[in-house]
Design an enzyme around this catalytic site. Sequence first.
Site, PDB file in Angstrom:
ATOM      1  N   LYS A  38      54.843  64.612  47.932  1.00  0.00           N
ATOM      2  CA  LYS A  38      53.434  64.646  47.556  1.00  0.00           C
ATOM      3  C   LYS A  38      52.537  64.546  48.787  1.00  0.00           C
ATOM      4  CE  LYS A  38      50.637  61.985  44.828  1.00  0.00           C
ATOM      5  NZ  LYS A  38      50.291  60.877  43.978  1.00  0.00           N
ATOM      6  N   LYS A  59      55.461  48.414  49.098  1.00  0.00           N
ATOM      7  CA  LYS A  59      54.635  48.153  50.279  1.00  0.00           C
ATOM      8  C   LYS A  59      55.083  46.918  51.038  1.00  0.00           C
ATOM      9  CE  LYS A  59      50.179  50.202  48.993  1.00  0.00           C
ATOM     10  NZ  LYS A  59      48.734  49.883  48.874  1.00  0.00           N
ATOM     11  N   LYS A  75      47.955  60.426  52.291  1.00  0.00           N
ATOM     12  CA  LYS A  75      46.954  60.083  53.311  1.00  0.00           C
ATOM     13  C   LYS A  75      47.580  59.467  54.550  1.00  0.00           C
ATOM     14  CE  LYS A  75      43.667  57.784  50.532  1.00  0.00           C
ATOM     15  NZ  LYS A  75      42.462  56.922  50.472  1.00  0.00           N
TER      16      LYS A  75
END
Length: 340
Positions: A197, A115, A200
């Site tokens: 995958k 991140k 969101k």
Amino acid sequence: MVSKVRVLSGIQPTGNLHIGNYLGAVRQWAAMQEDNTECYYCVVDLHAITVPQDPKELRAKTREVAAILLAAGIDPKRSVLFVQSDVTAHAELAWILNCVTPFGWLTRMTQFKDKSARQQEGASAGLFDYPVLMAADILLYQAHKVPVGEDQKQHLELTRDITMRFNRLFGETFTVPEPRILEIGARIMGLDDPTKKMSKSEANANHAVNLLDPPDVIRRKFQRATTDSLTDIRFDENRPGVFNLLTICQSFTGETQEAIVTRFAGKGYGDLKRAVAEAVVEGLRPLQERYAVYSKDPAQLDAVLRDGAARARVVADKTLADAKRRVGLGAGADQESRVQ
Ligand code: TRP
């Protein structure tokens, strides 16, 4: 008295919850509400602000996620559903745990590396500290089991290390939690790219089927799902598009793989897509109906969350007081912290 098994998990109020989240986490959280189990489910808004958030949107998302959890079957009579920042002990215990967590342990967290790589020096100290706050969430409730996705495994291992270190330094204070890795959702892939995958935060509008998508949107997304140039319909992991559609179908209908393959024998991909879309539309209908009730009645949601926070505080404040006493914090003026 036989003590109950305590379960705790958290979910961030960011992005849109999709069917991968539902199958992988939320539906299983609901299933864990059994007689000998005490479940704590937390909407982790303090975790959300480790990256920039629009204040209005954050508040709206926090309420939306809480309402979706209720609509998905989290029963506020059996479980404690609350918003993390409504229980101040989370931030307080996180500080104490910060001071027993070696810096080096946090530098090894792969999620932080991923991140922060995009933001470099701009990444917040909170983002670095994210797993310690997560440890505080878990330890405050003396949770035995923590249902999480595969991606949180490393954070859970860190939590266990922090727990054992604290207990060694200050005496047995916290229960060492066990991860319970949830599998099914890990297998739900993006409709646009079935090698990734379902996520969101993906920009492509056809990537994920969101829990609050209206039926026509769900049908359209499945219509556009990526498949392959073959024709027969079977569970073959080397054909990720068709495999994903079949897995979604199976998860929503509860049928066996054989029953599904038999049902689609001789049929085409168009039939498959339509059938999966209907299974999902029907599967989500009760959730969407219950969600509509909460979204039309904000006072009812307020009452549930107020009650949840009050019940969470009773447990969390007691654990926090014990931790503070053991560390030697405070003047000890209140009875509870002076009495040994
Ligand atoms: N980090 C978790 C996630 O992104 C969310 C979370 C926060 C959590 N606190 C937790 C999960 C405590 C389990 C227990 O999925």
